[in-house]
Design an enzyme around this catalytic site. Sequence first.
Site, PDB file in Angstrom:
ATOM      1  N   HIS A 166       0.848  -1.189   0.000  1.00 26.76           N
ATOM      2  CA  HIS A 166       0.000   0.000   0.000  1.00 26.76           C
ATOM      3  C   HIS A 166       0.882   1.236   0.000  1.00 26.76           C
ATOM      4  CE1 HIS A 166      -3.454  -2.528   1.163  1.00 26.76           C
ATOM      5  NE2 HIS A 166      -2.588  -3.133   1.959  1.00 26.76           N
ATOM      6  N   SER A 196       1.461   5.300   1.036  1.00 20.56           N
ATOM      7  CA  SER A 196       1.077   6.252   2.071  1.00 20.56           C
ATOM      8  C   SER A 196       2.237   7.228   2.227  1.00 20.56           C
ATOM      9  CB  SER A 196       0.779   5.493   3.372  1.00 20.56           C
ATOM     10  OG  SER A 196       0.436   6.379   4.389  1.00 20.56           O
ATOM     11  N   SER A 214       6.670  -2.789  31.098  1.00 21.48           N
ATOM     12  CA  SER A 214       6.817  -1.336  30.966  1.00 21.48           C
ATOM     13  C   SER A 214       8.312  -1.046  30.897  1.00 21.48           C
ATOM     14  CB  SER A 214       6.149  -0.622  32.152  1.00 21.48           C
ATOM     15  OG  SER A 214       6.239   0.779  31.995  1.00 21.48           O
TER      16      SER A 214
END
Length: 788
Positions: free
Chosen positions: A345, A347, A487
């Site tokens: 695609h 973009s 985290s």
Amino acid sequence: GGHARDEFGSCQHGSLRSLPPDLGNLKCLTHLDLSFNSLSTFPSCILHLPSLRGLLVSHNSLVALPEDFGSLSKLTFFSAMKNQLKDLPQSIGELAELQELDLSENALEFLPEEVGNLHNCTDLDLSGNRLSGIPDSLANLKSLKQLHLHSNLLVTVPASLASLPNLSRLDLQNNCLRVVPPEIQTSPFVHLRGNPLGQAEPAPQADESSSRGLRRLFLAPGEDSFTVTPEGCRVALACGTQLCFPPGAAPAPLRIRCRALAPDPRWVKLRHHDVLLSRVLELQPHGVTFQQEVQIWMPCASPQALPQREVVVRTFSGQSWSDLRTRVEQKRKSKKHVAHCSVLHFSWFLVVSRLVQNECKVPTEGTLLFSSVDPNIKVTFPPGVTAETRSVKLQVLPVSAEEIEGMASGCRASALLCLSQDSLLDFLRPVRVQLPLPPGVTGLNLDRSRLHLLHGDLEGQTWDDITSQVVLRFTHLYAVFEVTHFSWYWLWYTTKTYIGGIARKVYERLRMYQVNFIALQRRKDPEQVLLQCVPKHKVDPVLKKLQDRYRGPEPSDMVEMFEGEQFFAAFERGISIDTDRPDCVDGRLAFIFYSHLKNMKEIYVTSLVDRKGQAVKGQVSFYRGAVPESVPEDASRRRKGPDSLWLATLPIKLPRLKPRWAENPSALNGFSFPPLNLGNAETGYLTQSNLLGIARRLGPDWQSVGLSLGLTYQQIQRIAYNNREDLDKQVQDMLFSWAVQHSEDPGCVSRLLAAVRESGRQDIAEEMEATLELGRHKYHQSLRRVGL
């Protein structure tokens, strides 16, 4: 080896020449990295490691592998790149589980037929060797996805390679191929550049279209579109980007539009430690699905200046940015770097350097993940840790002891660890994390009361001390703890009780890129102002280097800048600049920030008010992005609020001076010279008006310029004595007398430019170059208009 670097940024080799025989007793060892050492013979003890799955001996001096190398039956990854291997043992074909084999940049002259027995191999890199042929047995590697054979001495390749069912890349560039089977030549995944094709007869049965390969298009500057047909094509854009549309990628003729954009920080969101390496490339129409992947090569800045990082192409989906699988290549002739990816695609695309990302799939039976930046950092997933397979990513930010000491005296910290996953659910069982102790801390001198484990929430800008919430165990070198959610984690060693605030400040200073703005005035002539945008770690060395010649206010507060971002400098409150400068936009100087460049301009400022009786206290303000429509009169050093484009403001003071110039500055103060034009139209003119502008700005530096132009010391003294009451006349007498004598010399402009630069007046030299470039541009434009 490989952790220390020399002054040029290259990895230095370690001194390891052998291994102790007892290493072969490590029956559970699965990963061994001996890269960047001084091994000349392959250590025999490695052959006794039955569990070994990953082995790296790259960047050594090996000349051969042992005959029984195939006894490492569980090996899935082997890298021996950058050695001196001349041949391979036949037993290499016994590595039934091998998936990735990297033998690039050796001295291999032939391959054994047994290489064709590596049925599980998906990535085979044989580039940079001396191969003149390859065995037909390579066609047996049905799992092969990438085969790199570039930069060898191949004269032909088996046609059967084109029939490999999973092959997505066959790189044959820079060989000696004269005849290529048509099955190979027409394959969309084959790269043949750098071969002398066409210098011999075409391959038998090859039709005209296959011998030509894909149609090539070259877009000139200003062209922003082209058409892709079902036959495919190769396209080179004016910005340096190259595209390859394989046959069948577009089922019908499709018009492609392209443009290169400056990055806008309002919609291009970089992560905390990302560095932009390119402009933004937009390819339209957005969202159209191609039938086959389109290859993109984007030029980018050299990634070598940012060690322990990796380069990726990032694309925008309309909602968010995501990273593509990327390979960085260096062009052999220009030495420039390009980032290569493939997409279905179109973009927006850009190239960034990010923290190295190690990734793995965690199955229900568990696994082990370690950092390639620091192999001492590892995460262990026990059996039963998850009900369904999930992906986990690990990133490490190394932090030097000098950086910590300079920001938090008496503190030490480990590398910064970031863990993330693609699932929203916590793990069913605790995951064990191993972090090296901070530098200088070992199990022998460890004071547990000073050790703090911090958990980071970067969106909330907080660092919480979770030492009391986890079970910390220590070895001589490591701290081990267990968590169930991921985290950022950071290990600190300090006497301070409140560590979260200190860590937050240190982390803010580690983020890329934070900069200061500098505005300095020349001591001899305050009307010469040097402006510079400097990454925070370069501020002190820059100021120390310039302090003998310049003085000015303290550097601005730190501001986060965007690699490749445009910013402007505007002078306010009674101070102005020459608005005819090529880099001046609506009265403001335009810059483009790149951390590896100087981002510096030295300019000449003037006062808008009469300075006979007073000094002028003005300021220079810096803005990001588009130029604001208006600048508030009450702009101050800490201006905030609705003007989000403002970055910083620094004061500028012009002392009370007697004006040097008369009401008519074009008058030559009593000197009478015929009209002057130095240079010529093709190389660029300096007119009499340009010379007058140079004279106005030279000031006391005229003597050093005169000496560089070839005037004798006695001539300089005579000019100074004859015009001893007027500095302006001294400058004009020297410059225009020299110009009249040398106006017929074709190299006079170059001599003047060199003399100005040698005297330290880079500001004048840059403006001269801009003037000459503008003249050359106008000259070539006029030639095109008349069709010459």
